[in-house]
Design an enzyme around this catalytic site. Structure first.
Site, PDB file in Angstrom:
ATOM      1  N   CYS A   1       0.890  -1.056   0.156  1.00 34.25           N
ATOM      2  CA  CYS A   1       0.203  -0.038   0.295  1.00 34.25           C
ATOM      3  C   CYS A   1       0.723   1.256  -0.004  1.00 34.25           C
ATOM      4  CB  CYS A   1      -1.317   0.065   1.277  1.00 34.25           C
ATOM      5  SG  CYS A   1      -2.213  -1.044   0.684  1.00 34.25           S
TER       6      CYS A   1
ATOM      7  N   TYR B   1      -2.857   4.292   5.793  1.00 33.91           N
ATOM      8  CA  TYR B   1      -2.531   3.628   5.931  1.00 33.91           C
ATOM      9  C   TYR B   1      -0.996   3.203   5.715  1.00 33.91           C
ATOM     10  CZ  TYR B   1      -1.551  -2.057   5.800  1.00 33.91           C
ATOM     11  OH  TYR B   1      -1.011  -2.908   5.914  1.00 33.91           O
TER      12      TYR B   1
END
Ligand code: NAD
Length: 339
Positions: free
Chosen positions: A120, A149
């Site tokens: 991510c 995140y």
């Protein structure tokens, strides 16, 4: 005997890692907010504790472990990470854990520290084309992760690298790409797509319909837990700091993932596409650097891991149904007794 501390030892990857380290002969201490949900821990010592607290971290890191594995994070699948509703807690909780652990690891003379970063962190602008996502390690900058995140993971990667440069902390950093397998979260909102679709297919009769977020043409790759752990251990035993992708190169669309699970289940499943949190359009692990540095890369087909996972989730669904039936029978009996 070598000693290891696993932070996040009650979680999916952490609980499997504890087993792996025990099998390799480590003396393992685990810490988490909770015990593993789907079985007993294999750790020699397991502490329930909140790693956001400096004093809890100081107590558990009271000795110079040979290896520390920092997996603790406030995380989940798209339904938790990509809605934007949990950004503040994700950033605060995970950053504070990493700040505590990095500092104490350097002060107490931990010999080697592993940090689990994530795919991510990769820039959203390189993942617009579902057929050609770019996720080689060098493509992380200019940074533009599509979630907070991811930004927290990038911050923590940099912090561990700074501790390595300035304070001689020997670190290894992996960027995991969608790890899946038995004994992972499969319901409740934090589950990831392989587990979510295994559950939906298990709960749906032949020719039934399940819901899927988006058009299903978004692409991903998924790595089975055993191969993830093999990569982690090889990275730890190598001299390469990372960051290094630990993922599979077998990219599939979410429609294909769902179809594979339906075939494993022996069911015809119809899909209703609905709006929902999606993440980037395409993502795949690039394992060239992994092969160069570790002389290894995962080879197990996605389908093999999905078979193990589907079997385990089917059992969870059946156990939950049986519990509900016996609970409702108990309630009926007690109503009859009181009547
Ligand atoms: P998980 O949620 O199952 O495990 C994380 C564990 O950390 C949980 O058991 C949780 O209770 C614990 N934790 C959270 N806050 C804590 C706190 N304050 N104190 C103590 N423990 C705390 O997740 P996982 O899938 O096992 O992931 C492990 C690590 O790998 C995480 O850092 C995650 O971000 C990273 N990662 C996982 C994936 C994946 O596909 N599973 C992908 C990329 C990165």
């Amino acid at each position: 005997m070598k000693t290891a501390l696993v932070c996040g030892a009650g979680g999916f990857i952490g609980s499997h890692l504890v087993k792996r380290l025990k099998a390799e002969g480590f003396e393992v201490t685990g810490i988490d907010l909770k015990y593993p949900e789907f079985g007993t821990t294999a750790a020699d010592e397991f502490v329930i504790g909140d790693l956001r607290s400096q004093s809890v971290c100081s107590e558990i890191m009271d000795r110079p472990y040979d290896e520390v594995y920092q997996l603790a994070a406030d995380m989940g699948g798209a339904g938790f990470v990509f809605t934007g509703e949990h950004d503040a807690e994700i950033m605060h909780n995970s950053a504070i854990i990493n700040l505590n652990i990095a500092d104490l690891a350097a002060k107490t003379g931990v010999k080697k520290l592993f940090y689990s970063s994530s795919a991510c962190i990769y820039p959203a602008y390189n993942q617009l084309d579902p057929d050609n996502p770019k996720c080689n390690e060098d493509s992380a900058y200019p940074a533009a992760p599509d979630s907070d995140y991811g930004w927290e993971k990038l911050f923590s990667e940099r912090m561990y690298m700074a501790y390595s440069r300035n304070l001689n902390l020997d670190v290894r950093i992996a960027r995991f790409h969608n790890i899946f397998g038995p004994e992972g979260t499969w319901t409740g909102g934090r589950e990831k797509s392989p587990a979510a679709f295994c559950r939906k297919v298990a709960q749906t009769p032949d020719n039934g319909t399940i819901e899927m977020w988006g058009d299903g043409n978004q692409t991903r790759s998924f790595l089975y837990i055993d191969e993830c752990l093999e990569g982690v251990r090889r990275l730890m035993n190598s001299s390469f700091m990372g960051p290094l992708n630990i993922g599979s190169e077998e990219m599939v669309s979410i429609n294909q993932l769902c179809q594979m699970i339906a075939e494993i289940a022996g069911k015809t499943i119809n899909v209703q596409h609905i709006d929902g949190p999606l993440g980037v359009r395409g993502r795949n692990s690039d394992n060239n650097l992994m092969f160069e540095k570790l002389n290894w890369k995962p080879t197990q087909p996605l389908e093999t891991g999905l078979r193990h996972t589907y079997k385990w989730i089917c059992q969870q669904v059946a156990d939950t149904n049986n519990n509900l039936i016996s609970q409702s029978a108990k309630n009926k009996n007690s109503q009859n007794t009181h009547a």
